[in-house]
Design a protein around this motif. Sequence first.
Motif, mmCIF file in Angstrom:
data_model
loop_
_atom_site.group_PDB
_atom_site.id
_atom_site.type_symbol
_atom_site.label_atom_id
_atom_site.label_comp_id
_atom_site.label_asym_id
_atom_site.label_seq_id
_atom_site.Cartn_x
_atom_site.Cartn_y
_atom_site.Cartn_z
ATOM 1 N N LEU A 1 7.214 73.130 44.100
ATOM 2 C CA LEU A 1 7.223 73.657 42.743
ATOM 3 C C LEU A 1 6.133 72.795 41.852
ATOM 4 C CD1 LEU A 1 10.883 74.451 41.960
ATOM 5 C CD2 LEU A 1 9.196 76.160 42.548
ATOM 6 N N ALA A 2 5.988 71.466 42.395
ATOM 7 C CA ALA A 2 4.998 70.791 41.518
ATOM 8 C C ALA A 2 3.572 70.856 42.276
ATOM 9 C CB ALA A 2 5.558 69.260 41.753
ATOM 10 N N GLY A 3 3.387 71.810 43.016
ATOM 11 C CA GLY A 3 2.146 72.063 43.447
ATOM 12 C C GLY A 3 1.673 71.298 44.571
ATOM 13 N N GLY A 4 2.538 70.940 45.413
ATOM 14 C CA GLY A 4 2.716 70.055 46.768
ATOM 15 C C GLY A 4 2.308 68.616 46.497
ATOM 16 N N ALA A 5 3.022 68.006 45.475
ATOM 17 C CA ALA A 5 2.971 66.707 45.337
ATOM 18 C C ALA A 5 3.317 65.947 46.339
ATOM 19 C CB ALA A 5 3.929 66.413 44.205
ATOM 20 N N GLU A 6 2.784 64.641 46.624
ATOM 21 C CA GLU A 6 3.384 63.657 47.812
ATOM 22 C C GLU A 6 4.264 62.844 47.203
ATOM 23 O OE1 GLU A 6 0.623 61.764 51.112
ATOM 24 O OE2 GLU A 6 0.036 61.144 48.980
ATOM 25 N N VAL A 7 5.695 62.903 47.933
ATOM 26 C CA VAL A 7 6.741 62.255 47.109
ATOM 27 C C VAL A 7 7.512 61.624 48.237
ATOM 28 C CG1 VAL A 7 6.962 64.293 45.401
ATOM 29 C CG2 VAL A 7 8.126 64.335 47.989
ATOM 30 N N VAL A 8 8.151 60.526 47.897
ATOM 31 C CA VAL A 8 9.268 59.899 48.691
ATOM 32 C C VAL A 8 10.593 59.925 48.003
ATOM 33 C CG1 VAL A 8 7.395 58.159 49.573
ATOM 34 C CG2 VAL A 8 8.554 57.443 47.582
ATOM 35 N N MET A 9 11.706 59.728 49.065
ATOM 36 C CA MET A 9 13.062 59.701 48.476
ATOM 37 C C MET A 9 13.514 58.186 48.071
ATOM 38 S SD MET A 9 16.495 61.242 50.222
ATOM 39 C CE MET A 9 16.428 59.979 51.354
ATOM 40 N N GLY B 1 25.860 55.469 43.707
ATOM 41 C CA GLY B 1 24.332 55.736 44.227
ATOM 42 C C GLY B 1 23.767 57.155 43.671
ATOM 43 N N VAL B 2 22.467 56.850 43.430
ATOM 44 C CA VAL B 2 21.542 58.110 43.006
ATOM 45 C C VAL B 2 20.325 58.262 43.815
ATOM 46 C CG1 VAL B 2 20.170 58.743 40.768
ATOM 47 C CG2 VAL B 2 22.343 57.296 40.454
ATOM 48 N N ASN B 3 20.099 59.562 43.882
ATOM 49 C CA ASN B 3 18.922 60.120 44.788
ATOM 50 C C ASN B 3 17.781 60.303 43.613
ATOM 51 O OD1 ASN B 3 16.837 61.515 45.937
ATOM 52 N ND2 ASN B 3 18.639 62.309 47.281
ATOM 53 N N VAL B 4 16.645 59.623 43.785
ATOM 54 C CA VAL B 4 15.419 59.736 42.849
ATOM 55 C C VAL B 4 14.327 60.156 43.782
ATOM 56 C CG1 VAL B 4 13.751 58.347 41.346
ATOM 57 C CG2 VAL B 4 16.459 57.864 41.468
ATOM 58 N N THR B 5 13.531 61.207 43.343
ATOM 59 C CA THR B 5 12.219 61.491 43.972
ATOM 60 C C THR B 5 11.228 61.062 43.132
ATOM 61 O OG1 THR B 5 13.380 63.726 44.536
ATOM 62 C CG2 THR B 5 10.858 63.629 44.631
ATOM 63 N N LEU B 6 10.399 60.012 43.821
ATOM 64 C CA LEU B 6 9.511 59.472 43.193
ATOM 65 C C LEU B 6 7.976 60.151 43.857
ATOM 66 C CD1 LEU B 6 10.099 55.691 44.038
ATOM 67 C CD2 LEU B 6 10.417 56.906 42.099
ATOM 68 N N GLY C 1 15.270 70.684 51.996
ATOM 69 C CA GLY C 1 16.327 70.300 50.813
ATOM 70 C C GLY C 1 15.418 70.262 49.724
ATOM 71 N N HIS C 2 16.184 69.916 48.670
ATOM 72 C CA HIS C 2 15.781 69.819 47.252
ATOM 73 C C HIS C 2 14.459 69.136 47.036
ATOM 74 C CE1 HIS C 2 19.511 70.422 44.433
ATOM 75 N NE2 HIS C 2 18.424 71.162 43.858
ATOM 76 N N THR C 3 14.381 67.629 47.758
ATOM 77 C CA THR C 3 13.148 66.941 47.534
ATOM 78 C C THR C 3 12.167 68.013 47.889
ATOM 79 O OG1 THR C 3 14.419 65.088 47.749
ATOM 80 C CG2 THR C 3 12.026 64.949 48.116
ATOM 81 N N GLU C 4 11.796 68.605 49.133
ATOM 82 C CA GLU C 4 10.672 69.295 49.529
ATOM 83 C C GLU C 4 10.386 70.484 48.867
ATOM 84 O OE1 GLU C 4 12.430 66.853 53.152
ATOM 85 O OE2 GLU C 4 13.187 68.376 51.386
ATOM 86 N N PHE C 5 11.659 71.306 48.177
ATOM 87 C CA PHE C 5 11.318 72.273 47.645
ATOM 88 C C PHE C 5 10.492 71.827 45.939
ATOM 89 C CE2 PHE C 5 13.716 75.606 44.429
ATOM 90 C CZ PHE C 5 12.570 76.676 44.958
ATOM 91 N N LEU C 6 11.217 70.806 45.588
ATOM 92 C CA LEU C 6 10.660 70.267 44.109
ATOM 93 C C LEU C 6 9.263 69.734 44.387
ATOM 94 C CD1 LEU C 6 13.670 68.315 42.870
ATOM 95 C CD2 LEU C 6 13.056 70.561 41.961
ATOM 96 N N ALA C 7 8.908 69.139 45.230
ATOM 97 C CA ALA C 7 7.535 68.989 45.615
ATOM 98 C C ALA C 7 6.529 70.266 45.836
ATOM 99 C CB ALA C 7 7.353 68.249 46.925
#
Length: 333
Positions: free
Chosen positions: A142-150, A284-289, A134-140
Amino acid sequence: MSGAAGTDLPVILSCGDPSGIGPEIAAKAWEVLGAALPFVWVGDPAHLPRGTRVRELSSPAEAMLHAGAGLPVLPHAFPAAAIPGQPAPENAAAVISAIERAVKIVQAGEGLALTTAPIHKKALKDGAGFAFPGHTEFLAHLAGGAEVVMMLAAEAPVPPLRVVPATIHIALSEVPRALTPELLRTTIRLTVEGLRRDFAIENPRIAVAGLNPHAGEGGAMGHEERDWMRDVLEGLRAEGFAVAGPLPADTMFHPAARAGYDAAVCAYHDQALIPIKTLDFDGGVNVTLGLPFVRTSPDHGTAYDIAGTGRANPASLIAALRMAARMGAARRR
């Protein structure tokens, strides 16, 4: 002119799947927000609903001057028309490149934050071999493999609610194996860092839900809480984190309980999303931290079933744009 958050930069909105409700809710969001919260839509103007007032830009900065004159658009060419409700695999590569372009704008400091309209993952996979869940993994990526949570956030309930599922889109039967001490520890750390940086909460209070009913009830209904979850949380408390739990999930989301924490970390998808969608389904809003830039998204999909009917509710997108502006301003400070 400055935006709603008192900055001189607009929020950047990627168009998402043009066959879904993304173009319609973008136009409706501009009608509500206008110059009060300048944002730039990255997409093909031909995909917007007929009659939409459009202001085509040559640079994102122009949105701060012209947001009141029409929906600010950075034109992004698509090869095919968008037929509401019908996935167009031939447009898949352009959907992906619009996201990439929006990310580059924000990374270059020309946008305050990124908001993404919904995508249809199967259409992207069929048309362009999209290899991300999904979006979250794709954005991570694009950010160079950033470690993220939803994180899912809703400001309308009092007190507001923010939830973070430690495991996301996996079968319920896989959760006990996927939920490891390291994953829980990392999820809590990323949540705390995100609340500090993007929500200006100096010492975030985190409530952690147990995996099992009644948080295991001392091992009678499951043993993960007793065997390792308590040790993880005690270790984090020893480091200075304000962490409570593991708590019974069924008593965590009434108003008095929500007043005691800034975010709830949950064991699995539905444990987190059911309460937030019950309390504020439309807002509700989806935020990627964890990303090096702010990213929000409406908490719904492409809604092919109502695309093109004029019935799409822009409330979640409006909330996502407003939250992106506040988070972007907090991060800049």
